[in-house]
Structure formats: C-alpha cells, structure tokens
Design a protein around this motif. Structure first.
Motif, mmCIF file in Angstrom:
data_model
loop_
_atom_site.group_PDB
_atom_site.id
_atom_site.type_symbol
_atom_site.label_atom_id
_atom_site.label_comp_id
_atom_site.label_asym_id
_atom_site.label_seq_id
_atom_site.Cartn_x
_atom_site.Cartn_y
_atom_site.Cartn_z
ATOM 1 N N LEU A 1 0.834 -1.208 0.000
ATOM 2 C CA LEU A 1 0.000 0.000 0.000
ATOM 3 C C LEU A 1 0.866 1.255 0.000
ATOM 4 N N GLU A 2 1.942 1.236 0.800
ATOM 5 C CA GLU A 2 2.825 2.400 0.869
ATOM 6 C C GLU A 2 3.454 2.692 -0.482
ATOM 7 N N ARG A 3 3.834 1.623 -1.192
ATOM 8 C CA ARG A 3 4.512 1.829 -2.468
ATOM 9 C C ARG A 3 3.602 2.469 -3.507
ATOM 10 N N THR A 4 2.271 2.351 -3.331
ATOM 11 C CA THR A 4 1.375 3.014 -4.281
ATOM 12 C C THR A 4 1.478 4.530 -4.152
ATOM 13 N N GLY A 5 1.870 5.028 -2.979
ATOM 14 C CA GLY A 5 1.926 6.473 -2.755
ATOM 15 C C GLY A 5 0.548 7.113 -2.696
ATOM 16 N N ALA A 6 -0.515 6.285 -2.648
ATOM 17 C CA ALA A 6 -1.876 6.821 -2.734
ATOM 18 C C ALA A 6 -2.551 6.922 -1.368
ATOM 19 N N TYR A 7 -1.849 6.572 -0.312
ATOM 20 C CA TYR A 7 -2.469 6.574 1.015
ATOM 21 C C TYR A 7 -1.587 7.342 1.989
ATOM 22 N N HIS A 8 -2.187 8.247 2.739
ATOM 23 C CA HIS A 8 -1.395 9.062 3.647
ATOM 24 C C HIS A 8 -1.896 8.999 5.077
ATOM 25 N N GLY A 9 -2.752 8.006 5.366
ATOM 26 C CA GLY A 9 -3.231 7.850 6.736
ATOM 27 C C GLY A 9 -2.321 6.925 7.526
ATOM 28 N N LEU A 10 -2.829 6.402 8.630
ATOM 29 C CA LEU A 10 -2.048 5.489 9.458
ATOM 30 C C LEU A 10 -2.500 4.045 9.231
ATOM 31 N N TYR A 11 -1.782 3.133 9.868
ATOM 32 C CA TYR A 11 -2.056 1.712 9.660
ATOM 33 C C TYR A 11 -2.308 0.998 10.977
#
Lengths: 196, 196
Positions: B94-104
């Motif tokens: 998910l991080e590698r998509t660069g499309a998400y900036h929330g937490l996990y």
C-alpha cells in the motif's frame, strides 16, 4: 511502512541468494521475523560457521572442513577411477545415485572463454597432476552436457589422451521414464550412436 | 561428496526459508560458499541483527526497531484514517502506491478458525481500542480478498459498526491493464456492483 534499517538490510542481504528477487526476499524476511526467529538465528549461525570453516579438499577440491575430505580418505573407494565434475552439487548428485564408488575431482567451475575463464582458472593443472599420479587408471568426464561443459571435457581429454589413461564420458541418451516422442532429436541421435 | 557437518547444517537452515526446498537450498549454499562468502557473512549479520532488534510498534504492531514506528510518528500523516492490513508486506504494498497518507494497523495475521486462530490471537481488542481513540474517523479494511481475509474484515466491521466510525473496504474490481475476456467472473460481478 515498517521501519527501514535492519529489515531493509536483511532484505538486501537475502537478495544475494541465487534466484531470490525483492519479492521473495521480503517474504522470507517477514516470515522469519514473524514466525521463525529461531530459524533466523540458526541460519545466521550456519552461514557464519560455513563461511568461516569451509575450504577446499587438497586432493579433490570439493568443500570440506578438514584438509582432505571424507570421500578422498575413505579406504573403500576405488582409487583407480577419477570422476571429473564441475561443482560439489554435481558430485552430490552422482553420490546420491549410489552407482559410483571411485574418487572425484571437482573443477569448481568450467571453461568459459566468453567470461574469461580459461584452463588456469579452473585448476586443470591440478587435475592433470592428479590423473597422472600412477594410481588413477580411468578418468570419467562428468562435466555438464552444455556448451561449456562439453568444451571443458574436450580440453581435459586432449590434455590427457597421450598419458595412457582410459578416458570415458557419461553416456548421453534418453532419460529414464521418458517417451521417445517427447525427447529432443539431438538426444535421440546420441542414444542411437551410443546404443549397446 | 562434500563433507557433511557445516555444509549440511547450512542447507538445512536455508530450507527453513519459505519456498526453498532441498535443491534450492543446496544451490544457495554452494553459490554463497563458492562465489559470495562476503554475502554469506553479510546475510548472517543481517539475520542476527534483525532477529535481535525487530519488534512490534506499540501503536500499529508493524515491525520496527523503536518503540513506535516512523509511520506512526510522522506528523504529516492523516491520523483520522486507519488502514487495517494483515501483514507488514501488505502495508508495504500500500505504501509503495503512494496513494495513502493515513495510518495503519497491522494485524500480523488473519482469522483462521481451521488453524485455531481466533480474534484474540490477532489482537482485535487492540484494534478496537485504537479505532475508538477519538482521532480515527475512518477505518479502511484492507485485509486480503481471500476467505480468511474476508472473514477477518467481516468480524472487524461487526465489532466497529456501532461506534460511529466510517467503515470502508478496498474496492474489488478489474485489475489495471487486464482485458475483461480473461478476468474471472466473480471479479467482473463485483466490478459491476461497485461501478461508479
């Protein structure tokens, strides 16, 4: 994302294994950390010990921890036969057949002029000295049936042919369990030539 | 054959890696010993360090060397969104998509009743506490689209649905770059249902 540093270092280190890309390396790292930390520590120790202790047998050049490997020291082995293989993995395959009871010489490589690997790099001098020690009567060429392996076998047979030794090569032929219809033509042609 | 002991120990240790059988393990061991001893030592150290130092982030449970991972500490992250994934590898994708900036929140597993893995084993209590901390407004269920992943998502959504949070699930649909003709019917049906 999980922190960089030691996890990334581990993934990079795993990528140095042959056939392991970044996806496999990540999967291995996560598996070890999540499910098998004792396995990670065991592998760490095993790598350390093997890299420290493994060296080459003085007689046959295979990997060993002693000066001379157990196979070379085994008195039940037939010292009149010397089987030339490219790698310890090839030697191991021959051993697992249980069909050979002579000794080995492991080249630890093969001639590969394109990569700049010539007769000196794979220690052919050592092989020639060994083959002419007076005990060896038959040299069995068991290099691979690839272009480089065939070239290596050719160079060895050229180097040894005037020394009064029996020179043989592993038989080429139809693999056990296969149907002629699906075997490549070069193999069938060799099987015809070498019929017995 | 090459001496047993440390070489065999190394091959057995390599077999504990996922997807590595005895043939691959032998190839890896011979490669490292023959061509890359520095690589063997680097891997040994990396395994040791990672197994010693890697632990779980107190907030999101991913792997980290600190008490709290860099992602959780990053002030630029949108703390109102919490994405629930099964493993650090999923989080990394998910991080590698660069499309998400929330937490996990990393479950470090999934519900799998057949293997005896229930809600307690994957720390759902910790997730529920975290989701209801007052900051989180949306929980994005990003467990895998397998039977276990779907069951896990279902249990989480049941547990959270009365808490006034927005609950979403990753979209199911046709993969980018694929042709409808070759996509399985279940996926096309979901893509139709979720059309926008």
């Amino acid at each position: 994302m999980a922190d960089l540093n030691s996890l990334d270092v581990l993934i990079q280190a795993l990528r140095r294994l042959p056939g392991v890309g970044v996806k496999s390396a990540s999967r291995m790292a996560f598996h070890l950390l999540q499910h098998d930390r004792p396995g990670a520590l065991a592998l760490s120790r095993a790598l350390q010990v093997a890299a420290d202790q493994m060296r080459h047998c003085e007689r046959c050049h295979t990997f060993t921890q002693a000066d001379i490997c157990a196979t070379c020291l085994d008195p039940r082995r037939d010292a009149s036969k010397l089987c030339v293989v490219e790698t310890p993995a090839d030697q191991s395959a021959l051993e697992r057949t249980g069909a050979y009871h002579g000794l080995y010489f492991v080249l630890m490589g093969k001639l590969s002029p394109l990569d700049g690997i010539g007769p000196k790099d794979i220690g052919l001098k050592g092989l020639f000295d060994r083959a002419c020690d007076g005990t060896v009567q038959e040299v069995i060429l068991a290099t691979n049936f690839t272009a480089e392996g065939e070239a290596t076998a050719h160079v060895i047979s050229e180097g040894l042919k005037s020394r009064g030794l029996r020179l043989t090569r592993l038989a080429r032929g139809v693999p056990v369990g296969s149907e002629l219809e699906y075997v490549d033509l070069g193999t069938i042609a060799h099987a015809l030539l070498d019929r017995r």
